[in-house]
Each structure stands twice: as structure tokens, then as C-alpha cells.
Write an enzyme that holds these catalytic residues in place. Sequence first.
Site, short mmCIF file in Angstrom:
data_model
loop_
_atom_site.label_atom_id
_atom_site.label_comp_id
_atom_site.label_asym_id
_atom_site.label_seq_id
_atom_site.Cartn_x
_atom_site.Cartn_y
_atom_site.Cartn_z
CG ASN A 1 -0.33 0.65 2.43
OD1 ASN A 1 -0.35 1.87 2.59
ND2 ASN A 1 0.24 -0.18 3.30
CE LYS B 1 3.76 0.94 12.65
NZ LYS B 1 2.38 1.11 12.13
CB CYS C 1 5.36 6.35 6.62
SG CYS C 1 4.40 6.24 5.09
#
Length: 300
Positions: free
Chosen positions: A68, A160, A125
Amino acid sequence: MSIKIELFGITFENPLILASGVVDMTPELLRRAHKEGAGGVVTKSIGIEPRKGYDNPTVVEVPCGLINAMGLPNPGWKAFLEEFEKESFDFPVIVSIFGGNPEEFAFLAEKLERVGDAFELNLSCPHAKGYGLEIGQDPENVYRVVKAVKDVTDKPVIAKLTPNTSDITKLGLAAEKAEADGVSAINTLKAIAIDIYAKRPILSNKFGGYSGPGIKPIALRAVYDLASKLDIPIIGIGGITTWQDAVEFLLAGASAVQIGTAVYLKGFSVFREIAEGIRKYLEEEGFSSVKEIIGLAQKV
């Protein structure tokens, strides 16, 4: 048998947490995830300004998972705060935030202090230029971002981490040095899919993040390595679709796990299925709590 856990001073009904970015961030859908068995939830990543995200196609299904490239679509902190500050939840809500530098992360943590129970810093990301991966591959940047956020909030802060690095433990140690309350790992792996007839990348952004069962062994190794070096809790992420997967992560050293792609592919019911599997496993193996099995594979 109860499979409740305590993490960062917060009680979760079970160690299963909805991962960021899987469903729209409406309060109703977060409540539905909890009703279907999630012990807690993470919101989509929130930034300073609204972002439309990338044009379609943004998701492609590939063998053993998804790729994605959503482009971090979000309404911006003001709209998010307006919607969520009037809501109350009877389960833990972790707010995911992203920025281009430590100051932006700190700004968001200050502005969203009234929402949720903890912050997850999206340092990883792999497809949004100027955010995430470009910051999170450098231990010094990880340290600076975590420290900036810790300086402005008393809420638990979770970093993260990206798997797109030669040594994820250096990132984890940097977060721990900056007094992060925990780390979550891993985010998606940078990947691409090509349409052989159109002879071009399928995603509009060309590259995206690979998630799903195919990355589980990589994620499990990352958690195992982190658990061998860190003293702070680790939330395992990556390809968890069955209770056996979740138990592996707990044995590797994760204190809880996040589930994302499995929800996309199988629906919210996956939480209840996995929770029940963990409960039965603990009973059959003679354990009385989740805590007893955390990190057992480290002791071999």
C-alpha cells in the site's frame, strides 16, 4: 481465564491492538474493532496539515500480503481534535502522529494531549517523502524526535520503528535513550508491484509498504533482536493472522501485538479468533497469564 495485560500503566483486555492505517479513524469504527475483540486501537497517523493522500490505485494484493501507498491521508490535527475530544472510550486509544522534524512531532503531541491514552510516533512510513522512513532510519533522528515529544507530554510515547535499516536495535536503543516508554516494530517493508501488461508499476506512487504474512519472519526476528537489547516494552507488528503467530511474537519478547493486514483481509472477527486461541494455548500449556510467556524464547 483472563488474558488482560498491563502496558505503560494502561490495562488492555487482551494483547491484541488494531494497527494504525487499517480502517478509517471514525470513533464508530474504532469502537467496532474493540467490540469484535481488539484490546486497544491505534488511530491513523495524524499530521499538522490535512493530506488527501495519493491517487488510486493505492493498494495492491500480492502473494502473502498487500503493498500500500496511501500517502498518509488524514484530516489534520485540528479536525481530528474537534471530532475526538468530545468522544469517550472504554478501551485504550493510541494516537499515531507524524511530522517532518522533531518540532512538528512535539507540536502535535502538545495539541493532541487531551485525546487518547498514549502516542505512537510514526517514524517509519516507507512511501511518504519527507516523513517517516527518511527520519526514522537515523538513530540520532529517532532520539531527537522521541526526546522532543517526551519533553511536552506525560503520556506514554511509543516509537514505531522501520525494518528498512541494517540494524533495527540501534533505532530501538536510541528511542530508549530518549526515554521512550516502548517501541513498536515493524512498519512495512518498501516494495513495488509491476503490471506486466501495462509494463508499469501498479501503484500510483510506484513504491509502497509491503505487509502481511510474507513479512512475519522478518518482523519476528526484529522483535527478537530488540527484546535481547532493550529494557522497555515492545509491541510486535508484522504478518500476524493467527493465534499461533501472536504467540510466537510474545515468546520472542513482545508484550503485545498489533494486527493490520489480517483485518483488511479477514475482517474484525480476527481479533476474537486470535484472542480465544491465545487463551486456550495458555490453559493447555499450564500458564495463568500472558505475562508468563513473554520472552520465553530468549531464554534458550
